[in-house]
Design a protein around this motif. Structure first.
Motif, PDB file in Angstrom:
ATOM      1  N   UNK A   3      49.810  41.772  42.181  1.00 47.90           N
ATOM      2  CA  UNK A   3      49.258  41.309  40.901  1.00 47.90           C
ATOM      3  C   UNK A   3      47.899  40.654  41.130  1.00 47.90           C
ATOM      4  N   UNK A   4      47.807  39.829  42.177  1.00 51.84           N
ATOM      5  CA  UNK A   4      46.529  39.197  42.522  1.00 51.84           C
ATOM      6  C   UNK A   4      45.492  40.249  42.909  1.00 51.84           C
ATOM      7  N   UNK A   5      45.941  41.271  43.649  1.00 53.48           N
ATOM      8  CA  UNK A   5      45.028  42.334  44.069  1.00 53.48           C
ATOM      9  C   UNK A   5      44.464  43.075  42.863  1.00 53.48           C
ATOM     10  N   UNK A   6      45.306  43.321  41.855  1.00 57.24           N
ATOM     11  CA  UNK A   6      44.854  44.006  40.644  1.00 57.24           C
ATOM     12  C   UNK A   6      43.847  43.156  39.875  1.00 57.24           C
ATOM     13  N   UNK A   7      44.110  41.861  39.783  1.00 62.47           N
ATOM     14  CA  UNK A   7      43.162  40.947  39.117  1.00 62.47           C
ATOM     15  C   UNK A   7      41.826  40.962  39.842  1.00 62.47           C
ATOM     16  N   UNK A   8      41.872  40.892  41.174  1.00 60.20           N
ATOM     17  CA  UNK A   8      40.647  40.860  41.978  1.00 60.20           C
ATOM     18  C   UNK A   8      39.829  42.131  41.786  1.00 60.20           C
ATOM     19  N   UNK A   9      40.509  43.277  41.756  1.00 61.24           N
ATOM     20  CA  UNK A   9      39.788  44.545  41.595  1.00 61.24           C
ATOM     21  C   UNK A   9      39.162  44.660  40.212  1.00 61.24           C
ATOM     22  N   UNK A  10      39.807  44.105  39.204  1.00 58.11           N
ATOM     23  CA  UNK A  10      39.267  44.176  37.844  1.00 58.11           C
ATOM     24  C   UNK A  10      38.148  43.173  37.592  1.00 58.11           C
ATOM     25  N   UNK A  11      37.986  42.205  38.471  1.00 58.20           N
ATOM     26  CA  UNK A  11      36.926  41.209  38.290  1.00 58.20           C
ATOM     27  C   UNK A  11      35.568  41.732  38.727  1.00 58.20           C
ATOM     28  N   UNK A  12      35.547  42.866  39.433  1.00 60.64           N
ATOM     29  CA  UNK A  12      34.309  43.520  39.872  1.00 60.64           C
ATOM     30  C   UNK A  12      33.401  42.585  40.664  1.00 60.64           C
ATOM     31  N   UNK A  13      34.008  41.841  41.582  1.00 59.73           N
ATOM     32  CA  UNK A  13      33.233  41.005  42.496  1.00 59.73           C
ATOM     33  C   UNK A  13      32.819  39.656  41.961  1.00 59.73           C
ATOM     34  N   UNK A  14      33.276  39.300  40.749  1.00 61.14           N
ATOM     35  CA  UNK A  14      32.920  38.008  40.159  1.00 61.14           C
ATOM     36  C   UNK A  14      34.135  37.073  40.238  1.00 61.14           C
ATOM     37  N   UNK A  15      34.057  36.065  41.091  1.00 63.91           N
ATOM     38  CA  UNK A  15      35.176  35.143  41.272  1.00 63.91           C
ATOM     39  C   UNK A  15      35.493  34.391  39.981  1.00 63.91           C
ATOM     40  N   UNK A  16      34.467  34.019  39.238  1.00 65.03           N
ATOM     41  CA  UNK A  16      34.703  33.301  37.979  1.00 65.03           C
ATOM     42  C   UNK A  16      35.508  34.166  37.009  1.00 65.03           C
ATOM     43  N   UNK A  17      35.174  35.457  36.922  1.00 68.64           N
ATOM     44  CA  UNK A  17      35.930  36.367  36.055  1.00 68.64           C
ATOM     45  C   UNK A  17      37.378  36.468  36.511  1.00 68.64           C
ATOM     46  N   UNK A  18      37.581  36.512  37.825  1.00 68.11           N
ATOM     47  CA  UNK A  18      38.941  36.606  38.373  1.00 68.11           C
ATOM     48  C   UNK A  18      39.766  35.377  37.986  1.00 68.11           C
ATOM     49  N   UNK A  19      39.159  34.207  38.068  1.00 67.41           N
ATOM     50  CA  UNK A  19      39.878  32.974  37.715  1.00 67.41           C
ATOM     51  C   UNK A  19      40.163  32.906  36.214  1.00 67.41           C
ATOM     52  N   UNK A  20      39.273  33.481  35.407  1.00 70.51           N
ATOM     53  CA  UNK A  20      39.517  33.529  33.958  1.00 70.51           C
ATOM     54  C   UNK A  20      40.708  34.430  33.646  1.00 70.51           C
ATOM     55  N   UNK A  21      40.771  35.583  34.335  1.00 69.54           N
ATOM     56  CA  UNK A  21      41.907  36.496  34.148  1.00 69.54           C
ATOM     57  C   UNK A  21      43.194  35.829  34.630  1.00 69.54           C
ATOM     58  N   UNK A  22      43.110  35.146  35.780  1.00 70.58           N
ATOM     59  CA  UNK A  22      44.276  34.443  36.330  1.00 70.58           C
ATOM     60  C   UNK A  22      44.784  33.398  35.335  1.00 70.58           C
ATOM     61  N   UNK A  23      43.859  32.702  34.697  1.00 71.14           N
ATOM     62  CA  UNK A  23      44.215  31.704  33.684  1.00 71.14           C
ATOM     63  C   UNK A  23      45.007  32.346  32.546  1.00 71.14           C
ATOM     64  N   UNK A  24      44.549  33.493  32.082  1.00 65.54           N
ATOM     65  CA  UNK A  24      45.249  34.208  31.011  1.00 65.54           C
ATOM     66  C   UNK A  24      46.646  34.625  31.457  1.00 65.54           C
ATOM     67  N   UNK A  25      46.732  35.119  32.694  1.00 69.76           N
ATOM     68  CA  UNK A  25      48.017  35.607  33.213  1.00 69.76           C
ATOM     69  C   UNK A  25      49.034  34.470  33.347  1.00 69.76           C
ATOM     70  N   UNK A  26      48.556  33.282  33.729  1.00 69.10           N
ATOM     71  CA  UNK A  26      49.451  32.124  33.843  1.00 69.10           C
ATOM     72  C   UNK A  26      50.032  31.783  32.477  1.00 69.10           C
ATOM     73  N   UNK A  27      49.185  31.803  31.457  1.00 64.26           N
ATOM     74  CA  UNK A  27      49.651  31.517  30.101  1.00 64.26           C
ATOM     75  C   UNK A  27      50.598  32.606  29.607  1.00 64.26           C
TER      76      UNK A  27
END
Length: 539
Positions: free
Chosen positions: A201-225
Motif C-alpha cells: 500500500x505504501x509502495x502504491x502511494x509512493x509511485x502515485x506521488x511522482x517523486x513528491x514527498x509532500x504529495x505522498x504524505x497528503x495521500x497517506x493522510x487521506x488513507x489514514x482517514x
C-alpha cells in the motif's frame, strides 16, 4: 484541529531532508568553511524539499549553538525563526508579491542590518512568477548585496528566470525523491502515528506521488482517514482510482496473447468501476516499461521500485513477450497518452488502442509487420493452416454466397483526388482542434482516396471493419463532410469503404467515356451526312 502530516513532519534539520544528500552536504560544508554565498537558486518539482531546506539553511547560518552545521532548533534565534517571530528571516511568495513596488520595498529593507541574527535571509518562493520589471529591480541588489544578506530563490520552473538572474546565483537542483526513500519515510511516520499499514500500500502511494514527498504524505493522510488508522492496499486502490496490480497483469497478458475480446472486456470493467482511463493508460505504459527493463537488465532494484514479489511476477510475464512486441506496444500507448489528453470521448480512444495493441493487423508500424510475419510463421510450423474456397463454404453450409456490392471509381488520379491528398493533413488537424479524437484517430488510418462523380471514397484496408462501422453513422459522415467543405471549399458525399469493396472501372467503360461526340452526332445528323463525312475522310 487536525494538522496535515506534511506539516507535522516537515524536516527540521538537514539530516531530515529526504533524497537530497547532494545538496544538504554541500550547504553544510559551506557553513563549516565559512564560504556562504550571497544568492542561491533552489529548483525542482513540487514537494521535493526546496522551501524546507531554505528554512533549515536560514536557521543553520544564524544558530547560536550549531552542532555539526545543523541548527539546534533550541536557541533563541532558532525558535524565533521557527515561530516566525523574527524580522531577519523573510519569506516572500512571488506569486502574490510580484510587482516592481514589492521588490523596491525589499531593496529598501535590505539596507538595514539584522536586528538579532547574524544574516538577513530572504526566501523568495515561486520566483519565476515575478514580472520582468520586478526581475530588473532585483538584479542590482543580487549583484551587489550587503555582506549580511543571503537570497534564496525557489522555483519549479527555472527556465522562466532571466539568464542575468541565474548567473548571479549558486544553483541547486532538487531531484524527484525515489519510491524507496518515500516508502521508507512513510513507514517511519506510520510507526510514530501507530498506524497499521501494508507494505505494498505504501509502495502504491509512493509511485502515485511522482517523486513528491509532500504529495505522498497528503495521500497517506487521506488513507489514514479512509481506513480508520489502518491502511490496506485495496483501500489505496479505491481512493486513488488506480488499477489493482493483479488486474493490470491480467490485462497485459491478454494484450500479449492478442486476445482482443478479453482486453476490451477488462477495459469495460475498469470503466464500470469508475477508473480513470487516462490513469489506466499511464499504468499500462509503466507496466510494459517494467517488462522491457526485465528483458534487458538483471539488476532491477534501482530501476524498478516495486515489491520483490511483484518484480518476480514481472520477470515471469516478461518471458512471454519479445522485445519487438514491447517496443510496438509502448509506441502505441505513448501516442494514445498524448491523444487522450484532449479527447472528448477517452473511452473510444482507449478501445481503438486495445484493438491496435492486441491485434498487430491494425497497426502499420515495422514492429507490427514483424509480429504479423512471426504469427504466420508459427501458424505454418504448427500446420494449423487451412485454405477454404467460397464454393466449399457454400457446399458445406448449403447457403447462397453473399455478393458484396462492388464500387467503381476512377483509376487515374483526378484533380479532386490530388486536392484531397494535399489537404488531408489540414482536415485532420481541424478535427483534432475540435477535440474529436475518436474520429481523428480513425481517419488517420485511411489508406487511399478516390472520387467518382460527386462521391469521395475514403478507403481503408480490409482489416479496418471496426473503423468503417464507427465512421459510417449519419452524424459522423455529416461531420466529416462539413469539415472537408470548411477546409477546401468543396462538397462531396463521403463514403467509407474497404479495399475489397472497390474495383477499377473496366477499360471498355473508359473507352466509351473517352469521346461521346460521335454518338451525339448520330443523334442529330442523318446517315447520309455521315456517309459523306466517311468518303471525305477516305479521300
Amino acid at each position: 484541529m487536525h494538522k496535515a502530516l506534511y506539516r507535522v513532519y516537515r524536516p527540521q534539520k538537514f539530516e531530515d531532508v529526504v533524497g537530497q544528500e547532494h545538496i544538504t552536504k554541500t550547504l553544510r560544508n559551506q557553513i563549516e568553511n565559512n564560504n556562504i554565498g550571497h544568492a542561491y537558486l533552489f529548483s525542482g518539482t513540487r514537494g521535493t524539499g526546496k522551501t524546507s531546506t531554505a528554512k533549515i539553511f536560514a536557521r543553520a547560518v544564524n544558530c547560536l549553538d550549531s552542532i555539526e552545521q545543523e541548527p539546534c532548533n533550541e536557541c533563541e534565534v532558532c525558535k524565533d525563526i521557527l515561530h516566525d517571530n523574527i524580522m531577519d528571516v523573510v519569506e516572500i511568495d512571488a506569486a502574490s508579491n510580484n510587482s516592481v513596488d514589492d521588490i523596491r520595498e525589499l531593496r529598501e529593507n535590505v539596507k538595514y542590518s539584522p536586528t538579532k541574527a547574524k544574516y538577513k535571509v530572504y526566501i523568495i518562493d515561486e520566483v519565476h512568477m515575478l514580472s520582468q520589471g520586478a526581475f530588473n529591480a532585483l538584479l542590482k541588489t543580487l549583484e551587489e548585496p550587503p555582506s549580511y544578506v543571503i537570497f534564496i530563490l525557489a522555483t519549479t520552473e527555472p527556465h522562466k528566470i532571466p539568464a542575468t538572474i541565474l548567473s548571479r546565483c549558486q544553483r541547486f537542483d532538487f531531484k524527484r525523491v525515489t519510491v524507496k526513500d518515500i516508502t521508507s519515510r512513510m513507514k517511519k511516520i506510520c510507526v510514530e502515528e501507530n498506524i497499521e499499514v501494508e507494505e505494498k500500500a505504501l509502495n502504491l502511494i509512493a509511485r502515485n506521488s511522482q517523486g513528491a514527498l509532500r504529495d505522498a504524505l497528503s495521500i497517506l493522510d487521506q488513507c489514514i482517514s479512509f481506513g480508520d488508522n489502518k491502511i490496506e492496499y485495496k483501500d489505496v486502490v479505491e481512493l486513488l482510482g488506480t488499477v489493482n496490480v493483479e488486474q493490470l497483469f491480467d490485462l497485459a497478458q491478454y494484450i500479449i496473447n492478442q486476445d482482443t475480446k478479453e482486453s476490451l472486456k477488462i477495459l469495460n470493467e475498469f470503466i464500470v468501476w469508475g477508473k480513470d482511463i487516462r490513469n489506466l493508460i499511464n499504468d499500462l505504459i509503466d507496466h510494459f516499461r517494467n517488462l522491457m527493463i526485465c528483458k534487458v537488465s538483471t539488476d532491477l532494484d534501482e530501476i524498478i521500485s516495486l515489491p520483490e514479489e511483484t518484480i518476480e511476477q514481472l520477470k515471469s510475464q516478461a518471458d512471454t513477450i519479445n522485445n519487438n512486441d514491447l517496443i510496438r506496444i509502448l509506441n502505441i500507448l505513448s501516442t494514445t497518452q498524448d491523444n487522450i489528453k484532449t479527447a472528448s470521448n477517452p473511452r473510444v480512444v482507449a478501445e481503438v488502442t486495445m484493438m491496435k495493441i492486441a491485434q498487430p493487423m491494425f497497426d502499420e508500424s515495422k514492429e507490427a509487420l514483424i509480429k504479423r510475419i512471426e504469427n504466420l510463421e508459427n501458424a505454418i510450423e504448427s500446420g494449423n493452416i487451412k485454405v477454404t474456397t467460397v464454393n466449399e463454404v457454400v457446399d458445406n453450409q448449403n447457403i447462397e454466397p453473399e455478393i458484396k456490392e462492388e464500387i467503381e471509381y476512377e483509376d487515374v488520379k483526378s484533380e479532386d483526388v490530388k486536392l484531397i491528398e494535399h489537404s488531408w493533413k489540414n482536415i485532420l488537424k481541424s478535427i483534432k482542434t475540435d477535440k474529436n479524437m475518436p474520429v481523428y484517430a480513425l481517419l488517420g488510418d485511411v489508406r487511399n482516396f478516390n472520387v467518382y462523380e460527386s462521391a469521395l471514397y475514403l478507403i481503408f484496408d480490409d482489416n479496418y471493419g471496426f473503423a468503417k462501422t464507427r465512421l459510417s453513422s449519419p452524424e459522423t459522415i455529416d461531420y466529416i463532410q462539413n469539415k472537408i467543405r470548411e477546409i477546401i471549399n468543396r462538397s462531396f458525399n463521403v463514403k467509407i469503404v474497404l479495399k475489397s469493396e472497390v474495383k477499377n472501372i473496366d477499360l471498355e467503360i473508359k473507352e466509351k467515356s473517352k469521346d461521346k461526340g460521335e454518338e451525339i452526332l448520330k443523334g442529330i445528323v442523318s446517315e447520309d451526312v455521315l456517309e459523306v463525312k466517311d468518303s471525305i475522310d477516305k479521300n
